[in-house]
Structures are given as C-alpha cells and as structure tokens.
Write a protein that holds these residues in place. Structure first.
Motif: not given
Length: 183
Positions: A18-24, A50-65
C-alpha cells in the motif's frame, strides 16, 4: 449514453504494497463516502461528519491486517484515481476457514453510476475463490439504502436480519441485513 473507462483492478495482500498515495486516496474516499451518507462507518470513528484524522488510523489498522493467508484489499482505479475499494478477509479457524467476509465496500461518489460497485463485487468472487480458496462469502448491509437489492441482483442471498441493530440517529434504527454468496 456516455461511454466510461473500465476500471483497472489491483489486489493487495501485504501492508508494504500500500503506497502512501494509495493510503491517501483510501482515506479521502472513505471520508467522502461517509460524509455523503454512505453505509461505511467504522466502530473506531464517530458518526459523520468525519475527517481524515478520524479515518486515517482505521485505514492504517486495516492495512496492517493485510496478509496473503487472511485478507486482500481490492481497489478499482480509473485514470490513476481510486474509484472504489473493498476488503475480503477470512478467519483461519478450521470451522470457518472456507468462508470469507466482505467489508468496507465503497465507490467514490464522483464515480457513481458507472458500475464500479458491481464490478468490485464481481471481481471479489474471483479473488476469494481463486486466490484465497474460499467457498462462500458473507457481508452485512445497512437497511434503508436499497443495498440488499443491489447485492441480490449480484447473486447474494439474504440469510438473516438483526432488527434495529444499527442506530443511525435517535429514532432512526435500521436492520443489519446478513447476506451470503456461494462461490
């Protein structure tokens, strides 16, 4: 009728892919879909707005999984832009390892009406069966948005409901619709 470019699909099975651009783009899509009333709210962030600050950690957790044995991120891209995405996961317990769960099905609002959601759902069948060895998929959908009709047209079957399980707002309780698809 206007001709639209068909999406290109990418299947991602490892966090490092997952590239930084795809994460964004995942964060921006989820934020936009949630704030537009989409049924993609996560337990880890508040109800919209919601904001990117709310969603970002959830996406990061999803990616880590992400893990080749347990889950895939399926993205649809048109002209370099994320048009939609979903996640398919399996539990490795022997009783249910033949089944997978589809979550976070999203189509970016600017690509709605182009069949992106249906294309993602068609493609996830192949990914689940051919890459993950799954025999059945399940998902849960929010009542009141017509989602059960969308999935039904794609071959999914309603197998149950949890009446009033989702509280969208005071006085607005919705059923959670459980659906299944044999592969």
């Amino acid at each position: 009728m206007t001709a639209h470019t068909a999406p290109a699909f990418e299947v991602i099975a490892r966090p490092e892919d997952v590239t930084p651009e795809l994460r964004r783009q995942l964060i921006a899509c989820w934020e936009t879909v949630a704030n537009a009333g989409g049924a993609v709210i996560a337990a880890a962030f508040p109800l919209p707005p919601v904001s990117a600050c709310d969603v970002g950690p959830v996406v990061d957790e999803l990616v880590r999984g992400l893990d080749p044995r347990r889950g895939r991120l399926l993205v649809a891209v048109i002209g370099g832009a994320l048009a939609g995405w979903l996640v398919v996961r399996r539990d490795l317990h022997p009783l249910v390892a033949h089944c997978g769960v589809v979550n976070h099905v999203q189509t970016h609002p600017r690509f709605r009406g182009r069949g992106i959601g249906a294309a993602l759902m068609d493609r996830v069948r192949d990914v689940a069966r051919d890459e993950m060895g799954l025999e059945r998929l399940t998902l849960a959908a929010r009542a009141g948005l017509g989602l059960e009709d969308f999935y039904r047209k794609l071959g999914w079957v309603e197998v149950g409901r949890w009446p009033g399980a989702l509280r969208i707002a005071p006085g607005d309780d919705r059923d959670e619709i459980l659906m299944s698809l044999a592969l």
